[in-house]
Design an enzyme around this catalytic site. Structure first.
Site, short mmCIF file in Angstrom:
data_model
loop_
_atom_site.label_atom_id
_atom_site.label_comp_id
_atom_site.label_asym_id
_atom_site.label_seq_id
_atom_site.Cartn_x
_atom_site.Cartn_y
_atom_site.Cartn_z
N ASP A 67 -9.41 0.59 2.28
CA ASP A 67 -8.54 -0.32 1.56
C ASP A 67 -7.40 -0.68 2.50
O ASP A 67 -6.64 0.17 2.92
CB ASP A 67 -8.01 0.40 0.31
CG ASP A 67 -7.08 -0.48 -0.49
OD1 ASP A 67 -7.19 -1.69 -0.34
OD2 ASP A 67 -6.25 0.05 -1.23
N THR A 104 -6.19 -7.35 0.13
CA THR A 104 -5.14 -6.84 1.02
C THR A 104 -5.55 -6.97 2.47
O THR A 104 -4.72 -7.20 3.34
CB THR A 104 -4.86 -5.37 0.72
OG1 THR A 104 -6.10 -4.69 0.60
CG2 THR A 104 -4.11 -5.22 -0.57
N THR A 105 -6.85 -6.80 2.73
CA THR A 105 -7.31 -6.90 4.12
C THR A 105 -7.34 -8.35 4.57
O THR A 105 -6.88 -8.69 5.66
CB THR A 105 -8.72 -6.29 4.25
OG1 THR A 105 -8.74 -5.04 3.58
CG2 THR A 105 -9.07 -6.07 5.70
N ASP A 146 -8.21 -1.27 -7.71
CA ASP A 146 -8.53 -2.63 -7.28
C ASP A 146 -9.36 -3.34 -8.34
O ASP A 146 -9.11 -4.49 -8.69
CB ASP A 146 -9.31 -2.61 -5.96
CG ASP A 146 -8.36 -2.51 -4.77
OD1 ASP A 146 -7.17 -2.33 -5.04
OD2 ASP A 146 -8.81 -2.61 -3.63
#
Length: 556
Positions: A60, A93-94, A393
Site C-alpha cells: 500500500d 495512493t500509489t 481501502d
C-alpha cells in the site's frame, strides 16, 4: 570593488534557481521510483523495518511512505500527497505519487530550455481542467444496490492488493460493513462514517475464511462476575451508562472525624443505601445487561447478579457509542434519568465467547444496526495488519461509490483516453503553453506504462498498440489487464475504478507538481529564534551558606 555583502548568516545554506528545480524533480522522482513497483495486481511487496524492530510487509503506497524517514523537503511533500489521498478517498495512493513524479519528470526538459515555471504550471492546470472534462464524459453511472456490480468494482480496486488471492472475501466484508453503516441524508446522498462506526477487530488464529462482518458489535471484555452472571442472553434489554456505579468519592481528600462508634456504621450504611438505590433505579427497567464506561463496585455487582443481570464495566467510549448505534440504546449519564426509551432492545443475542485465550463479548443479530464490527482471523499478526489495510481501502472505495456512484475504466484505460484527448486538443492551443500541455498529456501514460512494466510484458510494443487504439478515440475502455498484460476491453474484464478516486488522483498529482515547480529557493539550516528578552539557558544557582537565611529557600 566593493567587498561582498553577507545577507544570510554563515550557518544558512541557500540554493536558488534551476539548481533547486532539478533537485526537487530528482527527489520527487526518487520517491516515485520507490513505490513504482507496487502499482497494479502484479505488484511487489515492500518489507520495512520500523524503529522498534517490528516489520511491516505491504504494497500500500501510503503505508510504505508513512514509514520512510526522508531528508529532502520536496520528497516530504510528495509523501504528504499519498497521505491526503488516503484520507480523502482511501485508494489510489500509489498512482498519485507515480503520476506526480512523472509530471515533474516531463517538466524537467522545459526548465532546461529555460521556460518559466509559471508557464508550465499554467499549461498543467489547463490540462487538468480538460482531463476532468474527459473523465466526466466517459464516466458510467451504476446502481448502488446492484451487488454483483459493486463486488466487481471493489474487487478491481483491491485486486492490486495482497488479499486479492482470497477471491471475494475482502470485497464482501467491505460491502457488508459499509452498507450496514450507511445513513441516508435524503436527496440520494449517503453518509458512511467508517472511522466511528466500523471497528476492525483482529484476532490471530483460525483461517482468513473465518472472517466475517457481525450484525452488531464485539469487544474485548468479559462480564464482571463470570460465575454468577449469565454469559448468553437471547434478546437482551441493554442499558448503557457512562457514570460509575459505585459510591461517590470526594473530589479531593476528605477527612471526617467521628466521635461515636455508631456514626461509623451510619456512614457505611449510607454508602450501601446509595449504591442500592442506584441499582434499584437501574433494575426498575428490567435490563438483562448493564454496561458502564466507568467502574462498578462489588456491592453493585452483587445486587445486579442477584437480580440476574449481567454487567460489564470500564468499556471504551468509542465501543459504547457503537453498541448504542447497534442496538438502539441511548447512553445515559445518571441512573435516575433513565427512561424506557433509553433501553436498547434491538439486539438478538448477547454472548461471551472465548477466542484464542481471551474472552470477547458479542452483541449480535441486531435488527437494524447502524454500527458493526468486522472480525478478522488469520495466521499471523503481519498478515492481519496487511488484511486490515486492504479492508480499509476496500471500505473507502465502497464509501466513495455510495457517495458518488460513477465508474471509470481501470487498467490504465482512463489515463490513455485522457492522454489521447489532450494530445488532440494540444494542436488547438496557441503560444508557448502548447508544449508543456502536450508533455502533460504524455505524462498521463505513466500509469499504464508502469502497469505494463510490472506484469513483465514488452512495454514499448504494448504502449504503441494502446496509443494506436486510443488515438482515434473509438473505444475508451481498452486497457491493460494487469494480471496477464493483455490488451483487452476493461468492461468485459470488470476492471473499474471509482470516479472520485481518479479525479482526486489527477488533481492532487498535478497541483502538487505545480507547487514543487514554483519553488525557486531553498534556505536550510534555520534555527529557532528565541523570544526577545530571553537570555540563553540560565545557569543553576549554587547556594552557599551565606544564603541559607534567605527566604527563597524555605517553602511555605
Amino acid at each position: 570593488m566593493h567587498a561582498p555583502v553577507l545577507v544570510l548568516r554563515d550557518s544558512l545554506k541557500r540554493e536558488s534557481g534551476t539548481k533547486v528545480h532539478h533537485a526537487n524533480i530528482q527527489a520527487a522522482k526518487a520517491v516515485a521510483d520507490i513505490i513504482r513497483t507496487t502499482l497494479g495486481p502484479r505488484s511487489m511487496l515492500k518489507m520495512l523495518l520500523d524503529a522498534s524492530g517490528g516489520i511491516v510487509v505491504t504494497n500500500d503506497g501510503n503505508a510504505i511512505l508513512r514509514e520512510l524517514d526522508l531528508a529532502h523537503p520536496a520528497a516530504k511533500s510528495m509523501i504528504e500527497l499519498s497521505r491526503t489521498q488516503d484520507e480523502e478517498v482511501g485508494d489510489g495512493t500509489t498512482s498519485v505519487i507515480v503520476l506526480g513524479g512523472e509530471m515533474l519528470h516531463v517538466a524537467e526538459a522545459f526548465i532546461e530550455k529555460s521556460y518559466h515555471p509559471t508557464v508550465i504550471c499554467r499549461a498543467y492546470n489547463k490540462a487538468l481542467e480538460d482531463a476532468i472534462a474527459v473523465l466526466d464524459k466517459i464516466a458510467v453511472s451504476i446502481d448502488v444496490n446492484d451487488r454483483p456490480t459493486m463486488l466487481g468494482l471493489i474487487k478491481s480496486c483491491i485486486g492490486t492488493k495482497f488479499t486479492s488471492q482470497f477471491g471475494d472475501l475482502i470485497a464482501d466484508l467491505a460491502i457488508d460493513a459499509t452498507s450496514t453503516v450507511g445513513v441516508d441524508l435524503g436527496q440520494g446522498l449517503r453518509e458512511v462514517d467508517i472511522k466511528k462506526y466500523i471497528k476492525v477487530e483482529k484476532v490471530p488464529g483460525g483461517q482468513l475464511e473465518d472472517s466475517k462482518v457481525l450484525k452488531g458489535v464485539m469487544f474485548n471484555k468479559d462480564v464482571v462476575a463470570p460465575g454468577k452472571m449469565k454469559r448468553k442472553i437471547p434478546n437482551p434489554r441493554i442499558i448503557l451508562l457512562d457514570c460509575p456505579v459505585e459510591y461517590k468519592k470526594g473530589e479531593n481528600q476528605t477527612n471526617a472525624e467521628l466521635v461515636r462508634e455508631e456514626d461509623w456504621e451510619v456512614l457505611l450504611k449510607m454508602e450501601e443505601e446509595y449504591i442500592e438505590n442506584m441499582c434499584v433505579q437501574i433494575l426498575k427497567f428490567k435490563p438483562d445487561l448493564v454496561i458502564t464506561e466507568k467502574g462498578l463496585s462489588d456491592l453493585a455487582c452483587h445486587y445486579l447478579s442477584k437480580a440476574g443481570v449481567s454487567a460489564i464495566r470500564r468499556l471504551r467510549k468509542t465501543d459504547n457509542n457503537r453498541i448504542a448505534k447497534a442496538c438502539g440504546a441511548t447512553i445515559v449519564n445518571r441512573p435516575d434519568e433513565l427512561q424506557e426509551s433509553d433501553v436498547g432492545t434491538g439486539a438478538g443475542l448477547f454472548e461471551v465467547k472465548k477466542i484464542g485465550d481471551e474472552f470477547f463479548a458479542f452483541i449480535v443479530d441486531c435488527k437494524d444496526p447502524k454500527a458493526c464490527t468486522v472480525l478478522l482471523r488469520g495466521a499471523s499478526k503481519d498478515l492481519l495488519n496487511e488484511v486490515e489495510r486492504n479492508l480499509q481501502d476496500a471500505m473507502s472505495v465502497a464509501r466513495n461509490i455510495l457517495k458518488n456512484p460513477k465508474l471509470l475504466p481501470g487498467g490504465g484505460a482512463t489515463e490513455l483516453t485522457v492522454s489521447a484527448a489532450l494530445k488532440q486538443k494540444s494542436s488547438s492551443i496557441e503560444g508557448i503553453e502548447k508544449w508543456p500541455y502536450e508533455a502533460a498529456a504524455i505524462a498521463f501514460e505513466a500509469i499504464p506504462r508502469t502497469l505494463a512494466q510490472n506484469c513483465g510484458v514488452n512495454v514499448i510494443r504494448t504502449m504503441t498498440t494502446l496509443q494506436g487504439k486510443h488515438a482515434n478515440g473509438e473505444n475508451a475502455w481498452i486497457g491493460i489487464d494487469g494480471n496477464t498484460g493483455e490488451i483487452t476491453d476493461m468492461k468485459e474484464r470488470k476492471i473499474w475504478d471509482a470516479y472520485n478516486v481518479k479525479a482526486q488522483t489527477f488533481k492532487t498529482a498535478i497541483e502538487s507538481a505545480c507547487m514543487l515547480l514554483r519553488i525557486d529557493d531553498i534556505v536550510s539550516g534555520i534555527k529557532k529564534k528565541q523570544a526577545p528578552g530571553a537570555q540563553g539557558p540560565s545557569k543553576p544557582k549554587i547556594e552557599t551558606e551565606a544564603d541559607a537565611d534567605g527566604e527563597q529557600i524555605l517553602p511555605d
